[in-house]
Structure formats: structure tokens, C-alpha cells
Design a protein around this motif. Structure first.
Motif, PDB file in Angstrom:
ATOM      1  N   HIS A  58       0.857  -1.270   0.017  1.00 16.86           N
ATOM      2  CA  HIS A  58      -0.278   0.651   0.096  1.00 16.86           C
ATOM      3  C   HIS A  58       0.545   1.281   0.091  1.00 16.86           C
ATOM      4  CE1 HIS A  58      -3.715  -2.463   2.260  1.00 16.86           C
ATOM      5  NE2 HIS A  58      -3.546  -2.259   1.030  1.00 16.86           N
ATOM      6  N   ASN A  59       2.480   1.442  -0.006  1.00 17.83           N
ATOM      7  CA  ASN A  59       2.802   2.290   0.157  1.00 17.83           C
ATOM      8  C   ASN A  59       4.077   1.937  -0.994  1.00 17.83           C
ATOM      9  OD1 ASN A  59       2.460   3.925   2.845  1.00 17.83           O
ATOM     10  ND2 ASN A  59       2.078   1.800   3.840  1.00 17.83           N
ATOM     11  N   THR A  60       3.154   1.106  -1.816  1.00 15.78           N
ATOM     12  CA  THR A  60       4.966   0.787  -2.616  1.00 15.78           C
ATOM     13  C   THR A  60       4.140   2.057  -4.038  1.00 15.78           C
ATOM     14  OG1 THR A  60       5.359  -0.655  -2.179  1.00 15.78           O
ATOM     15  CG2 THR A  60       5.247  -0.204  -4.499  1.00 15.78           C
ATOM     16  N   ARG A  61       5.390   2.913  -4.883  1.00 20.66           N
ATOM     17  CA  ARG A  61       5.262   3.926  -5.639  1.00 20.66           C
ATOM     18  C   ARG A  61       4.054   2.978  -7.074  1.00 20.66           C
ATOM     19  NH1 ARG A  61       9.990   6.738  -7.450  1.00 20.66           N
ATOM     20  NH2 ARG A  61      11.598   4.705  -7.901  1.00 20.66           N
ATOM     21  N   ALA A  62       3.669   2.873  -7.990  1.00 19.04           N
ATOM     22  CA  ALA A  62       2.947   2.317  -8.953  1.00 19.04           C
ATOM     23  C   ALA A  62       3.661   2.297 -10.018  1.00 19.04           C
ATOM     24  CB  ALA A  62       1.700   3.611 -10.218  1.00 19.04           C
ATOM     25  N   PHE A  63       5.075   2.394 -10.263  1.00 20.53           N
ATOM     26  CA  PHE A  63       6.219   1.713 -11.094  1.00 20.53           C
ATOM     27  C   PHE A  63       7.003   0.856 -10.158  1.00 20.53           C
ATOM     28  CE2 PHE A  63       6.952   6.549 -10.406  1.00 20.53           C
ATOM     29  CZ  PHE A  63       8.074   6.618  -9.635  1.00 20.53           C
ATOM     30  N   ASP A  64       6.972   1.164  -8.976  1.00 19.92           N
ATOM     31  CA  ASP A  64       7.938   0.261  -8.395  1.00 19.92           C
ATOM     32  C   ASP A  64       7.302  -1.077  -7.861  1.00 19.92           C
ATOM     33  OD1 ASP A  64       9.595   2.318  -7.757  1.00 19.92           O
ATOM     34  OD2 ASP A  64       9.174   2.695  -5.614  1.00 19.92           O
ATOM     35  N   VAL A  65       7.995  -2.200  -8.308  1.00 22.49           N
ATOM     36  CA  VAL A  65       7.583  -3.516  -7.646  1.00 22.49           C
ATOM     37  C   VAL A  65       7.860  -4.382  -6.421  1.00 22.49           C
ATOM     38  CG1 VAL A  65       7.613  -6.320  -8.364  1.00 22.49           C
ATOM     39  CG2 VAL A  65       7.760  -4.283 -10.541  1.00 22.49           C
ATOM     40  N   VAL A  66       7.583  -4.287  -5.867  1.00 21.17           N
ATOM     41  CA  VAL A  66       7.731  -5.627  -4.515  1.00 21.17           C
ATOM     42  C   VAL A  66       7.157  -6.575  -4.381  1.00 21.17           C
ATOM     43  CG1 VAL A  66       5.854  -3.639  -2.802  1.00 21.17           C
ATOM     44  CG2 VAL A  66       7.655  -5.080  -1.679  1.00 21.17           C
ATOM     45  N   GLY A  67       7.579  -7.408  -3.890  1.00 19.14           N
ATOM     46  CA  GLY A  67       7.702  -8.848  -4.373  1.00 19.14           C
ATOM     47  C   GLY A  67       7.681 -10.277  -2.703  1.00 19.14           C
ATOM     48  N   ARG A  68       7.342 -11.089  -2.515  1.00 18.29           N
ATOM     49  CA  ARG A  68       7.985 -11.937  -1.499  1.00 18.29           C
ATOM     50  C   ARG A  68       8.602 -12.699  -2.268  1.00 18.29           C
ATOM     51  NH1 ARG A  68       4.480 -17.024   1.898  1.00 18.29           N
ATOM     52  NH2 ARG A  68       6.691 -17.084   3.195  1.00 18.29           N
ATOM     53  N   TRP A  69       9.858 -13.341  -1.635  1.00 24.23           N
ATOM     54  CA  TRP A  69      11.228 -13.378  -1.903  1.00 24.23           C
ATOM     55  C   TRP A  69      11.271 -15.061  -1.652  1.00 24.23           C
ATOM     56  CZ3 TRP A  69      14.212 -13.606  -6.031  1.00 24.23           C
ATOM     57  CH2 TRP A  69      15.909 -14.105  -5.370  1.00 24.23           C
ATOM     58  N   GLY A  70      10.855 -15.075  -0.385  1.00 25.34           N
ATOM     59  CA  GLY A  70      10.697 -16.489   0.573  1.00 25.34           C
ATOM     60  C   GLY A  70      10.540 -16.262   1.968  1.00 25.34           C
ATOM     61  N   GLY A  71      10.190 -17.389   2.361  1.00 22.05           N
ATOM     62  CA  GLY A  71       9.441 -17.175   3.932  1.00 22.05           C
ATOM     63  C   GLY A  71       9.114 -15.595   4.344  1.00 22.05           C
ATOM     64  N   GLY A  72      10.043 -15.397   5.289  1.00 22.92           N
ATOM     65  CA  GLY A  72      10.133 -13.541   5.836  1.00 22.92           C
ATOM     66  C   GLY A  72      10.354 -12.340   5.024  1.00 22.92           C
ATOM     67  N   GLU A  73      11.169 -13.305   3.125  1.00 25.16           N
ATOM     68  CA  GLU A  73      11.945 -12.419   2.467  1.00 25.16           C
ATOM     69  C   GLU A  73      10.954 -11.364   1.468  1.00 25.16           C
ATOM     70  OE1 GLU A  73      16.660 -14.028   3.801  1.00 25.16           O
ATOM     71  OE2 GLU A  73      15.392 -14.766   1.714  1.00 25.16           O
ATOM     72  N   PHE A  74      11.455 -10.384   1.190  1.00 23.90           N
ATOM     73  CA  PHE A  74      10.757  -9.228   0.161  1.00 23.90           C
ATOM     74  C   PHE A  74      11.925  -9.221  -0.355  1.00 23.90           C
ATOM     75  CE2 PHE A  74       8.050  -9.955   3.662  1.00 23.90           C
ATOM     76  CZ  PHE A  74       6.818 -10.614   3.467  1.00 23.90           C
ATOM     77  N   LEU A  75      11.563  -8.963  -1.606  1.00 22.25           N
ATOM     78  CA  LEU A  75      12.587  -7.595  -2.203  1.00 22.25           C
ATOM     79  C   LEU A  75      11.752  -6.796  -3.594  1.00 22.25           C
ATOM     80  CD1 LEU A  75      15.149 -10.298  -4.835  1.00 22.25           C
ATOM     81  CD2 LEU A  75      15.127  -9.603  -2.635  1.00 22.25           C
ATOM     82  N   ALA A  76      12.843  -5.783  -3.193  1.00 25.21           N
ATOM     83  CA  ALA A  76      12.022  -4.007  -4.052  1.00 25.21           C
ATOM     84  C   ALA A  76      12.685  -4.394  -4.991  1.00 25.21           C
ATOM     85  CB  ALA A  76      11.161  -3.028  -3.131  1.00 25.21           C
ATOM     86  N   VAL A  77      12.523  -3.732  -6.491  1.00 27.00           N
ATOM     87  CA  VAL A  77      13.120  -3.340  -7.528  1.00 27.00           C
ATOM     88  C   VAL A  77      11.921  -1.537  -7.526  1.00 27.00           C
ATOM     89  CG1 VAL A  77      13.886  -3.659 -10.007  1.00 27.00           C
ATOM     90  CG2 VAL A  77      13.041  -5.798  -8.622  1.00 27.00           C
ATOM     91  N   VAL A  78      13.438  -0.790  -7.484  1.00 29.23           N
ATOM     92  CA  VAL A  78      13.386   0.250  -7.438  1.00 29.23           C
ATOM     93  C   VAL A  78      13.587   1.084  -8.396  1.00 29.23           C
ATOM     94  CG1 VAL A  78      12.766   2.325  -5.478  1.00 29.23           C
ATOM     95  CG2 VAL A  78      12.549   0.257  -5.217  1.00 29.23           C
ATOM     96  N   PRO A  79      12.403   1.479  -9.817  1.00 28.00           N
ATOM     97  CA  PRO A  79      14.053   2.486 -10.276  1.00 28.00           C
ATOM     98  C   PRO A  79      13.886   3.706 -10.626  1.00 28.00           C
ATOM     99  CG  PRO A  79      11.312   1.944 -11.576  1.00 28.00           C
ATOM    100  CD  PRO A  79      11.309   1.415 -10.335  1.00 28.00           C
ATOM    101  N   ASN A  80      14.032   4.573 -11.181  1.00 28.62           N
ATOM    102  CA  ASN A  80      14.348   5.878 -11.334  1.00 28.62           C
ATOM    103  C   ASN A  80      14.970   6.498  -9.840  1.00 28.62           C
ATOM    104  OD1 ASN A  80      14.107   6.132 -14.340  1.00 28.62           O
ATOM    105  ND2 ASN A  80      11.634   5.740 -13.813  1.00 28.62           N
TER     106      ASN A  80
END
Length: 299
Positions: free
Chosen positions: A206-228
Motif C-alpha cells: 500500500h506504500n509502493t509507487r505505481a512503477f516500483d515492484v515489491v514481492g515476496r522472495w521467500g519465508g519472511g523475505e521481500f525484494l523491491a525493485v525501485v527504478p529512477n
């Protein structure tokens, strides 16, 4: 300050559009956000019927709501609040998806004298829904958190690295991990652990910009790809995620359960592979964990 002027000033500060009808369905008030969302100024609409080739609400199947199921008319008829997701007519001719709520207005004697409608643009919401449906169709969605899964994240990083080399479009990677996740697993029930993961997922999504991607990597881990972004801005995005999660808590039974995350942040380099970029972000995450967690390390 005159109360009427004060009331209008407050309503003009609303982010959502708001307008008022009298019993004859003539527009008597139109705030500044209604102007922004529809393209129509106050001068163009005040005193005119709402159905006078103005908003012309359409339902999900393209039906004209002004003719039969107008939420404002229903609110004045039965005295109830009515909500709907519709498409309004913009002055420039296109349709805008909005979510609205219509409620009756009463005088001091309890008589219905009009209605008020509040409406907000749901374009970002629709875009997010469509994105989720597409990810589901391609099996790229994590079932528990409803976030993009590892496979989708890998494809995103690969694509962004290609854009970095081809067009010099910068991006950063955030590696996030719930603090004390493994230890907590031993004392929590499985449903409780899953609810905690979903809490964190909603907070970051809910607090991610429209052009960013945040996802679940596994377990309790998450990755966010943040351009520009540059390194400084990437650090600010990471700190926002950390702070928002730290201010979230999972309700009972029993005391609320707080949760924190540690974050490692790094900028992608032209010579990076997908693996080297993830490893470097993971090394930054490790440094955050080493000092006790609930930290951001940018390098």
C-alpha cells in the motif's frame, strides 16, 4: 471567519470530489476536487441538473445510472447511504472510473432536502487489480501475500538490468527481512505467522509507487525493485518501508504483536548479473541484522 466560508474552505481541501444536490437534483455546491476530477468548473455546473449532460454516470455494464439507479436519487428517496463504482463523464469526453458514496441531507426537522456525493478516482485501484489478475493468470503471484513471487522478481531484475545497460536507466534493489522471523516461528501458530506476513505485505504494497515492484522472495523475505532513483532516494524509500512496518502491529487475541524489518539497499551496476545484485543487497541486509535489526543499510 464566516461559518459558510469556513465550511467551503474545508470542503475544498478534500482530496475527493464532493457536490451537493437539492430536491430537484440541481447542483448547489461543487468543490475544487470535483473540478479537478471532472474538468468542469463551479461556474459551469452550479444551478444545473446533475443529469444535464454532465457526469452521466455509467455502471459496470455501461448502463446509464441517471435514468434508473442514480445513487443520489436513491439516497433522497429512501434516506439511506448508497455506494457504487461507476464511470463518470469527463469534460474532455473520456470516462473516469470512480468510487462514490451518496447520502441524504436533512434539515433541522429531519426532512430530506437534498443529497451529497463524495467520489474519488479509482484508476490506480483498477490498474492494481488488473495487474494482480495478470500475475495470477501467469502463476507469478504468491498465494499467501498476494504479492509478485520470486519468479516474477527475477524477471523484473533481469529486465531492469537490460534497460540499465541499453538506456542507462538507473534502479536500486531493496532486500527486506522480518526480524526474528525464524525464532518467532517456534512460538507462533501457523495461522498467526501467516497473518503477520500478510500484515507486512499489505504495509509495503500500500506504500509502493505505481512503477516500483515489491514481492515476496521467500519465508519472511521481500525484494523491491525501485527504478529512477539514486542512492540517496533509494535509502529514503527503504527507510519509509522500515518505519511504516515498525509502526504496524498484528491485533490479538492477547496483546498486539509488533514487527520490524531490516533492509539492505544497493544500486544496480552495468556489470551486475541478477545474482551479483541480489547478493550485494543481501550483504547490506546482513549488516543491518548484525547491529540488532530494524535498520537500513545502503551501500
Amino acid at each position: 471567519m464566516d461559518k459558510l466560508v469556513l465550511d467551503q474552505s474545508i470542503l475544498d481541501c478534500l482530496y475527493d470530489g464532493l457536490y451537493v444536490l437539492d430536491r430537484e437534483r440541481r447542483i448547489t455546491f461543487w468543490n475544487q476536487s470535483a473540478e479537478r476530477l471532472t474538468g468542469y468548473s463551479q461556474e459551469e455546473v452550479l444551478g444545473r441538473p446533475c443529469s444535464d449532460d454532465l457526469l452521466m454516470h455509467l455502471g459496470e455494464r455501461g448502463e446509464q445510472l441517471c435514468l434508473e439507479r442514480c445513487p443520489m436519487a436513491l439516497a433522497m428517496a429512501d434516506g439511506q447511504v448508497h455506494e457504487a463504482e461507476v464511470f463518470l463523464h469527463h469534460k474532455e469526453g473520456h470516462r473516469v472510473p470512480v468510487r462514490l458514496r451518496a447520502a441524504p441531507l436533512r434539515d433541522a426537522g429531519g426532512n430530506i432536502v437534498g443529497a451529497v456525493e463524495v467520489f474519488g478516482d479509482r484508476s490506480p485501484h483498477l490498474a492494481a487489480q488488473q495487474r494482480i489478475q495478470e500475475l495470477e493468470r501467469m502463476s507469478l503471484l504468491d498465494e499467501l501475500t498476494r504479492l509478485p513471487n520470486r519468479r516474477y522478481l527475477l524477471e523484473q531484475i533481469k529486465s531492469r538490468l537490460h534497460e540499465l545497460r541499453r538506456a542507462d536507466w538507473p534502479f536500486g534493489l531493496l532486500y527486506m527481512d522480518l526480524d526474528q522471523w525464524e525464532a518467532g516461528q517456534e512460538r507462533r501458530s501457523r495461522p498467526r505467522s501467516e497473518a503477520l506476513l500478510q500484515l507486512v505485505s499489505r504495509t509495503v504494497a500500500h506504500n509502493t509507487r505505481a512503477f516500483d515492484v515489491v514481492g515476496r522472495w521467500g519465508g519472511g523475505e521481500f525484494l523491491a525493485v525501485v527504478p529512477n532513483v539514486d542512492l540517496d532516494k533509494l535509502g529514503k524509500v527503504a527507510e519509509r518501508y522500515r518505519a511504516l512496518v515498525a509502526e504496524s502491529a498484528l491485533p490479538g487475541p492477547g496483546p498486539e504483536e509488533a514487527v520490524t524489518i531490516s533492509v539492505g539497499a544497493t544500486m544496480a551496476r552495468e556489470e551486475d548479473t541478477v545474482q551479483s545484485l541480489i547478493v550485494r543487497a543481501g550483504q547490506s541486509l546482513f549488516l543491518s541484522k548484525e547491529v540488532g535489526g530494524d535498520r537500513v543499510t545502503v551501500r
